[in-house]
Design a protein around this motif. Structure first.
Motif, mmCIF file in Angstrom:
data_model
loop_
_atom_site.group_PDB
_atom_site.id
_atom_site.type_symbol
_atom_site.label_atom_id
_atom_site.label_comp_id
_atom_site.label_asym_id
_atom_site.label_seq_id
_atom_site.Cartn_x
_atom_site.Cartn_y
_atom_site.Cartn_z
ATOM 1 N N ASN A 64 0.848 -1.187 0.000
ATOM 2 C CA ASN A 64 0.000 0.000 0.000
ATOM 3 C C ASN A 64 0.893 1.249 0.000
ATOM 4 O O ASN A 64 2.109 1.168 0.181
ATOM 5 C CB ASN A 64 -0.982 -0.009 1.180
ATOM 6 N N GLU A 65 0.275 2.396 -0.213
ATOM 7 C CA GLU A 65 1.025 3.654 -0.316
ATOM 8 C C GLU A 65 1.825 3.958 0.940
ATOM 9 O O GLU A 65 2.957 4.430 0.870
ATOM 10 C CB GLU A 65 0.063 4.823 -0.582
ATOM 11 N N GLU A 66 1.238 3.680 2.087
ATOM 12 C CA GLU A 66 1.899 3.968 3.348
ATOM 13 C C GLU A 66 3.190 3.145 3.495
ATOM 14 O O GLU A 66 4.235 3.662 3.905
ATOM 15 C CB GLU A 66 0.950 3.654 4.512
ATOM 16 N N GLU A 67 3.127 1.868 3.114
ATOM 17 C CA GLU A 67 4.321 1.012 3.186
ATOM 18 C C GLU A 67 5.397 1.487 2.211
ATOM 19 O O GLU A 67 6.581 1.543 2.560
ATOM 20 C CB GLU A 67 3.956 -0.440 2.862
ATOM 21 N N GLU A 68 4.971 1.838 1.001
ATOM 22 C CA GLU A 68 5.936 2.326 0.008
ATOM 23 C C GLU A 68 6.575 3.635 0.461
ATOM 24 O O GLU A 68 7.776 3.830 0.299
ATOM 25 C CB GLU A 68 5.260 2.491 -1.352
ATOM 26 N N ARG A 69 5.780 4.505 1.035
ATOM 27 C CA ARG A 69 6.301 5.783 1.527
ATOM 28 C C ARG A 69 7.324 5.534 2.646
ATOM 29 O O ARG A 69 8.409 6.121 2.672
ATOM 30 C CB ARG A 69 5.160 6.671 2.018
ATOM 31 N N PHE A 70 6.994 4.629 3.567
ATOM 32 C CA PHE A 70 7.903 4.275 4.652
ATOM 33 C C PHE A 70 9.217 3.722 4.082
ATOM 34 O O PHE A 70 10.306 4.077 4.548
ATOM 35 C CB PHE A 70 7.258 3.241 5.582
ATOM 36 N N LEU A 71 9.114 2.907 3.061
ATOM 37 C CA LEU A 71 10.293 2.319 2.442
ATOM 38 C C LEU A 71 11.173 3.385 1.800
ATOM 39 O O LEU A 71 12.386 3.401 1.995
ATOM 40 C CB LEU A 71 9.862 1.279 1.408
ATOM 41 N N VAL A 72 10.560 4.308 1.070
ATOM 42 C CA VAL A 72 11.317 5.389 0.424
ATOM 43 C C VAL A 72 12.004 6.261 1.470
ATOM 44 O O VAL A 72 13.160 6.659 1.295
ATOM 45 C CB VAL A 72 10.388 6.247 -0.476
ATOM 46 N N GLU A 73 11.322 6.527 2.560
ATOM 47 C CA GLU A 73 11.889 7.395 3.595
ATOM 48 C C GLU A 73 12.977 6.725 4.430
ATOM 49 O O GLU A 73 13.833 7.398 4.995
ATOM 50 C CB GLU A 73 10.775 7.879 4.538
ATOM 51 N N ASN A 74 12.966 5.371 4.498
ATOM 52 C CA ASN A 74 13.856 4.686 5.436
ATOM 53 C C ASN A 74 14.820 3.667 4.833
ATOM 54 O O ASN A 74 15.615 3.097 5.566
ATOM 55 C CB ASN A 74 13.019 3.991 6.506
ATOM 56 N N TYR A 75 14.773 3.429 3.526
ATOM 57 C CA TYR A 75 15.613 2.385 2.936
ATOM 58 C C TYR A 75 17.097 2.625 3.184
ATOM 59 O O TYR A 75 17.881 1.676 3.290
ATOM 60 C CB TYR A 75 15.350 2.242 1.430
ATOM 61 N N ASP A 76 17.500 3.894 3.305
ATOM 62 C CA ASP A 76 18.916 4.208 3.506
ATOM 63 C C ASP A 76 19.252 4.498 4.976
ATOM 64 O O ASP A 76 20.414 4.693 5.318
ATOM 65 C CB ASP A 76 19.335 5.371 2.629
ATOM 66 N N LYS A 77 18.231 4.497 5.846
ATOM 67 C CA LYS A 77 18.453 4.797 7.261
ATOM 68 C C LYS A 77 18.374 3.551 8.142
ATOM 69 O O LYS A 77 18.932 3.524 9.224
ATOM 70 C CB LYS A 77 17.408 5.810 7.750
ATOM 71 N N THR A 79 18.178 -0.959 8.374
ATOM 72 C CA THR A 79 18.530 -2.184 7.658
ATOM 73 C C THR A 79 17.252 -2.771 7.056
ATOM 74 O O THR A 79 16.144 -2.496 7.516
ATOM 75 C CB THR A 79 19.149 -3.234 8.606
ATOM 76 N N TYR A 80 17.432 -3.594 6.018
ATOM 77 C CA TYR A 80 16.276 -4.249 5.406
ATOM 78 C C TYR A 80 15.543 -5.107 6.440
ATOM 79 O O TYR A 80 14.324 -5.183 6.432
ATOM 80 C CB TYR A 80 16.692 -5.111 4.222
ATOM 81 N N GLN A 81 16.288 -5.741 7.335
ATOM 82 C CA GLN A 81 15.659 -6.584 8.351
ATOM 83 C C GLN A 81 14.795 -5.755 9.292
ATOM 84 O O GLN A 81 13.688 -6.151 9.640
ATOM 85 C CB GLN A 81 16.717 -7.364 9.144
ATOM 86 N N ASN A 82 15.287 -4.581 9.704
ATOM 87 C CA ASN A 82 14.490 -3.720 10.588
ATOM 88 C C ASN A 82 13.236 -3.218 9.884
ATOM 89 O O ASN A 82 12.163 -3.142 10.487
ATOM 90 C CB ASN A 82 15.321 -2.547 11.094
ATOM 91 N N ILE A 83 13.381 -2.878 8.613
ATOM 92 C CA ILE A 83 12.208 -2.439 7.840
ATOM 93 C C ILE A 83 11.211 -3.598 7.736
ATOM 94 O O ILE A 83 10.004 -3.411 7.910
ATOM 95 C CB ILE A 83 12.618 -1.935 6.444
ATOM 96 N N ALA A 84 11.729 -4.788 7.460
ATOM 97 C CA ALA A 84 10.869 -5.966 7.343
ATOM 98 C C ALA A 84 10.102 -6.217 8.633
ATOM 99 O O ALA A 84 8.895 -6.475 8.601
ATOM 100 C CB ALA A 84 11.715 -7.183 6.973
ATOM 101 N N ASN A 85 10.800 -6.133 9.751
ATOM 102 C CA ASN A 85 10.134 -6.327 11.049
ATOM 103 C C ASN A 85 9.052 -5.286 11.266
ATOM 104 O O ASN A 85 7.961 -5.587 11.755
ATOM 105 C CB ASN A 85 11.151 -6.255 12.188
ATOM 106 N N ARG A 86 9.330 -4.069 10.903
ATOM 107 C CA ARG A 86 8.388 -2.959 11.102
ATOM 108 C C ARG A 86 7.147 -3.113 10.227
ATOM 109 O O ARG A 86 6.030 -2.826 10.657
ATOM 110 C CB ARG A 86 9.115 -1.654 10.776
ATOM 111 N N LEU A 87 7.357 -3.604 8.977
ATOM 112 C CA LEU A 87 6.233 -3.723 8.047
ATOM 113 C C LEU A 87 5.582 -5.106 8.051
ATOM 114 O O LEU A 87 4.594 -5.320 7.362
ATOM 115 C CB LEU A 87 6.697 -3.385 6.619
ATOM 116 N N GLY A 88 6.166 -6.036 8.797
ATOM 117 C CA GLY A 88 5.598 -7.387 8.832
ATOM 118 C C GLY A 88 5.830 -8.150 7.544
ATOM 119 O O GLY A 88 4.983 -8.917 7.092
ATOM 120 N N ARG A 89 6.967 -7.921 6.939
ATOM 121 C CA ARG A 89 7.340 -8.598 5.687
ATOM 122 C C ARG A 89 8.703 -9.253 5.871
ATOM 123 O O ARG A 89 9.346 -9.073 6.886
ATOM 124 C CB ARG A 89 7.374 -7.605 4.532
ATOM 125 N N THR A 90 9.129 -10.000 4.868
ATOM 126 C CA THR A 90 10.445 -10.623 4.954
ATOM 127 C C THR A 90 11.510 -9.665 4.449
ATOM 128 O O THR A 90 11.217 -8.731 3.684
ATOM 129 C CB THR A 90 10.507 -11.909 4.107
#
Length: 111
Positions: A64-77, A79-90
């Motif tokens: 969804n838009e909210e997840e994509e926005r979160f990803l764009v804002e945080n992909y460089d801040k 780790t992928y694992q932390n983002i995954a945990n936050r979004l409930g994805r792998t």
């Protein structure tokens, strides 16, 4: 299932197969072992074997838009694992989505 758990299961299966060697119901067809489903050893072997088949199935869900926005804002801040945990994805799903968004020009390519 961890590597150690798998190893323990394999050892249990090997011990049961050794017990089962003299069983009249067991046959060996071109290196494929068939176990009788009626004897107690065969039932235990089948039950242990089932544990190897069970895998956690993760249904693919749309982003969804909210997840994509979160990803764009945080992909460089983060780790992928932390983002995954936050979004409930792998972690793998996060990495794939970042690459897809890079190809689409939504996320800058690495320098």
């Amino acid at each position: 299932m961890t590597r150690e758990e798998k190893k323990r299961l394999r050892m249990q299966i090997i011990k049961l197969l050794d017990e089962c060697d003299g069983c009249k119901y067991k046959t060996d067809r071109q290196a494929v072992t068939t176990v009788c489903k009626r004897c107690s050893i065969g039932k235990r072997l089948l039950k242990l074997g089932e544990k190897f088949k069970r895998r956690k199935v993760v249904a693919r869900t749309l982003w969804n838009e909210e997840e994509e926005r979160f990803l764009v804002e945080n992909y460089d801040k983060m780790t992928y694992q932390n983002i995954a945990n936050r979004l409930g994805r792998t972690r793998r799903a996060i990495k794939a989505k970042v690459e897809k968004m890079r190809r689409a020009g939504l996320i800058p390519t690495k320098v």
